[in-house]
Motif scaffolding. Structure first.
Motif, PDB file in Angstrom:
ATOM      1  N   SER A 152     -16.081   2.244 -17.419  1.00  0.00           N
ATOM      2  CA  SER A 152     -16.664   2.254 -16.083  1.00  0.00           C
ATOM      3  C   SER A 152     -15.606   1.699 -15.140  1.00  0.00           C
ATOM      4  O   SER A 152     -15.172   0.550 -15.280  1.00  0.00           O
ATOM      5  N   MET A 153     -15.171   2.511 -14.177  1.00  0.00           N
ATOM      6  CA  MET A 153     -14.082   2.132 -13.280  1.00  0.00           C
ATOM      7  C   MET A 153     -14.679   1.465 -12.034  1.00  0.00           C
ATOM      8  O   MET A 153     -15.531   2.048 -11.355  1.00  0.00           O
ATOM      9  N   LEU A 154     -14.245   0.255 -11.775  1.00  0.00           N
ATOM     10  CA  LEU A 154     -14.848  -0.594 -10.749  1.00  0.00           C
ATOM     11  C   LEU A 154     -13.834  -0.954  -9.667  1.00  0.00           C
ATOM     12  O   LEU A 154     -12.665  -1.198  -9.965  1.00  0.00           O
ATOM     13  N   THR A 155     -14.298  -0.994  -8.426  1.00  0.00           N
ATOM     14  CA  THR A 155     -13.451  -1.481  -7.338  1.00  0.00           C
ATOM     15  C   THR A 155     -14.243  -2.413  -6.430  1.00  0.00           C
ATOM     16  O   THR A 155     -15.476  -2.376  -6.394  1.00  0.00           O
ATOM     17  N   LYS A 156     -13.481  -3.221  -5.730  1.00  0.00           N
ATOM     18  CA  LYS A 156     -14.042  -4.127  -4.731  1.00  0.00           C
ATOM     19  C   LYS A 156     -13.140  -4.093  -3.510  1.00  0.00           C
ATOM     20  O   LYS A 156     -11.936  -4.319  -3.612  1.00  0.00           O
ATOM     21  N   GLU A 157     -13.720  -3.780  -2.359  1.00  0.00           N
ATOM     22  CA  GLU A 157     -12.961  -3.823  -1.103  1.00  0.00           C
ATOM     23  C   GLU A 157     -12.729  -5.290  -0.743  1.00  0.00           C
ATOM     24  O   GLU A 157     -13.648  -6.116  -0.831  1.00  0.00           O
ATOM     25  N   LEU A 158     -11.509  -5.611  -0.336  1.00  0.00           N
ATOM     26  CA  LEU A 158     -11.160  -6.987   0.012  1.00  0.00           C
ATOM     27  C   LEU A 158     -11.148  -7.107   1.537  1.00  0.00           C
ATOM     28  O   LEU A 158     -10.211  -6.673   2.205  1.00  0.00           O
ATOM     29  N   CYS A 159     -12.215  -7.699   2.059  1.00  0.00           N
ATOM     30  CA  CYS A 159     -12.452  -7.662   3.497  1.00  0.00           C
ATOM     31  C   CYS A 159     -11.442  -8.456   4.313  1.00  0.00           C
ATOM     32  O   CYS A 159     -11.271  -8.210   5.499  1.00  0.00           O
ATOM     33  N   SER A 160     -10.734  -9.399   3.715  1.00  0.00           N
ATOM     34  CA  SER A 160      -9.739 -10.172   4.456  1.00  0.00           C
ATOM     35  C   SER A 160      -8.441  -9.406   4.675  1.00  0.00           C
ATOM     36  O   SER A 160      -7.676  -9.721   5.589  1.00  0.00           O
ATOM     37  N   TYR A 161      -8.175  -8.407   3.838  1.00  0.00           N
ATOM     38  CA  TYR A 161      -6.882  -7.727   3.880  1.00  0.00           C
ATOM     39  C   TYR A 161      -6.554  -7.124   5.252  1.00  0.00           C
ATOM     40  O   TYR A 161      -5.430  -7.322   5.742  1.00  0.00           O
ATOM     41  N   PRO A 162      -7.465  -6.383   5.894  1.00  0.00           N
ATOM     42  CA  PRO A 162      -7.077  -5.781   7.179  1.00  0.00           C
ATOM     43  C   PRO A 162      -6.631  -6.817   8.221  1.00  0.00           C
ATOM     44  O   PRO A 162      -5.630  -6.614   8.913  1.00  0.00           O
ATOM     45  N   TRP A 163      -7.353  -7.922   8.311  1.00  0.00           N
ATOM     46  CA  TRP A 163      -6.972  -8.950   9.287  1.00  0.00           C
ATOM     47  C   TRP A 163      -5.614  -9.555   8.938  1.00  0.00           C
ATOM     48  O   TRP A 163      -4.755  -9.733   9.811  1.00  0.00           O
ATOM     49  N   VAL A 164      -5.399  -9.877   7.659  1.00  0.00           N
ATOM     50  CA  VAL A 164      -4.122 -10.452   7.243  1.00  0.00           C
ATOM     51  C   VAL A 164      -2.993  -9.470   7.545  1.00  0.00           C
ATOM     52  O   VAL A 164      -1.947  -9.844   8.082  1.00  0.00           O
ATOM     53  N   ARG A 165      -3.205  -8.196   7.235  1.00  0.00           N
ATOM     54  CA  ARG A 165      -2.168  -7.176   7.452  1.00  0.00           C
ATOM     55  C   ARG A 165      -1.855  -7.008   8.937  1.00  0.00           C
ATOM     56  O   ARG A 165      -0.684  -6.953   9.328  1.00  0.00           O
ATOM     57  N   GLU A 166      -2.904  -6.936   9.755  1.00  0.00           N
ATOM     58  CA  GLU A 166      -2.688  -6.769  11.197  1.00  0.00           C
ATOM     59  C   GLU A 166      -2.016  -7.992  11.814  1.00  0.00           C
ATOM     60  O   GLU A 166      -1.213  -7.873  12.738  1.00  0.00           O
ATOM     61  N   THR A 167      -2.341  -9.163  11.316  1.00  0.00           N
ATOM     62  CA  THR A 167      -1.826 -10.400  11.894  1.00  0.00           C
ATOM     63  C   THR A 167      -0.428 -10.739  11.400  1.00  0.00           C
ATOM     64  O   THR A 167       0.421 -11.182  12.180  1.00  0.00           O
ATOM     65  N   TYR A 168      -0.156 -10.534  10.112  1.00  0.00           N
ATOM     66  CA  TYR A 168       1.098 -11.003   9.516  1.00  0.00           C
ATOM     67  C   TYR A 168       1.990  -9.895   8.951  1.00  0.00           C
ATOM     68  O   TYR A 168       3.138 -10.173   8.589  1.00  0.00           O
ATOM     69  N   GLY A 169       1.482  -8.688   8.815  1.00  0.00           N
ATOM     70  CA  GLY A 169       2.296  -7.627   8.230  1.00  0.00           C
ATOM     71  C   GLY A 169       2.734  -8.010   6.821  1.00  0.00           C
ATOM     72  O   GLY A 169       1.927  -8.453   6.012  1.00  0.00           O
TER      73      GLY A 169
END
Length: 198
Positions: A156-173
């Motif tokens: 069973s292939m499972l994933t979890k979206e990591l909600c902090s990633y977009p903010w970290v990426r936009e803020t710090y690259g």
């Protein structure tokens, strides 16, 4: 007593191998050569100690580094950027005591700063309800199933979206602040900060 999560040390690989191969049918066995490759190439390879004794470990690979697992390849066909949990093992005497949760919290805190998705699998054949409930309680959801070549094992292939990633990426690259707790696990030539939780 506290659970301490820290980078694996090379002299511990024999103990990690024994722990892996005693885990039962829900974990694929390893040999020392493959474990050595994990030690050399994994983005994340950390152990949990309880009362000064090895209680578990977790190995993870980021999609930017690559990995020769068919399950990793399955996720790579569907996600351009992800962190893959290859295996997590908790010593039988320590199961149900928070070791697995501590390891998952630690890899999530590492991954959410660097990847948008955390991915893993649970073998279906072994009727592993406890593992499915554990992952569901962490927010993982099934996104498909995969039969592993050469084994016939369905996962069973499972994933979890990591909600902090977009903010970290936009803020710090790509340049996270220079803080010890943000350091990559197993940085080359340096000791990594150990963390303890109750």
């Amino acid at each position: 007593m506290s659970i301490v999560v820290r980078d694996v040390r090379e002299h511990e690989l024999d103990s990690v191998l024994a722990l892996n191969n005693a885990a039962g049918p829900s974990i694929l066995p390893l040999d020392s050569a493959r474990l050595g490759r994990f030690f050399d190439t994994a983005d994340y390879f950390r152990v949990a100690e309880r009362d000064g004794t090895l209680a578990g470990f977790l190995v993870g690979f980021g999609s930017r580094r690559g990995h020769d697992s068919s399950n990793f390849a399955w996720f790579a066909e569907r996600h351009p950027d992800f962190m893959y949990i290859d295996r997590v093992v908790v010593a039988s005497r320590r199961r149900g005591g928070g070791v697995g949760r501590t390891l998952y919290a630690d890899i999530q805190s590492y991954a959410e700063l660097r990847y948008p998705v955390l991915a893993c699998e649970v073998f279906i054949e072994h009727d592993n309800d406890a593992a499915r409930i554990f992952h569901g309680s962490f927010g993982f959801r099934e996104v498909g199933q995969h039969v592993m070549p050469g084994t016939g094992i369905r996962a069973s292939m499972l994933t979890k979206e990591l909600c902090s990633y977009p903010w970290v990426r936009e803020t710090y690259g790509d340049a996270l602040p220079d803080q010890p707790w943000l350091a990559r696990p197993r940085p080359l030539g340096e000791a990594c900060l150990a963390t303890g939780t109750r």
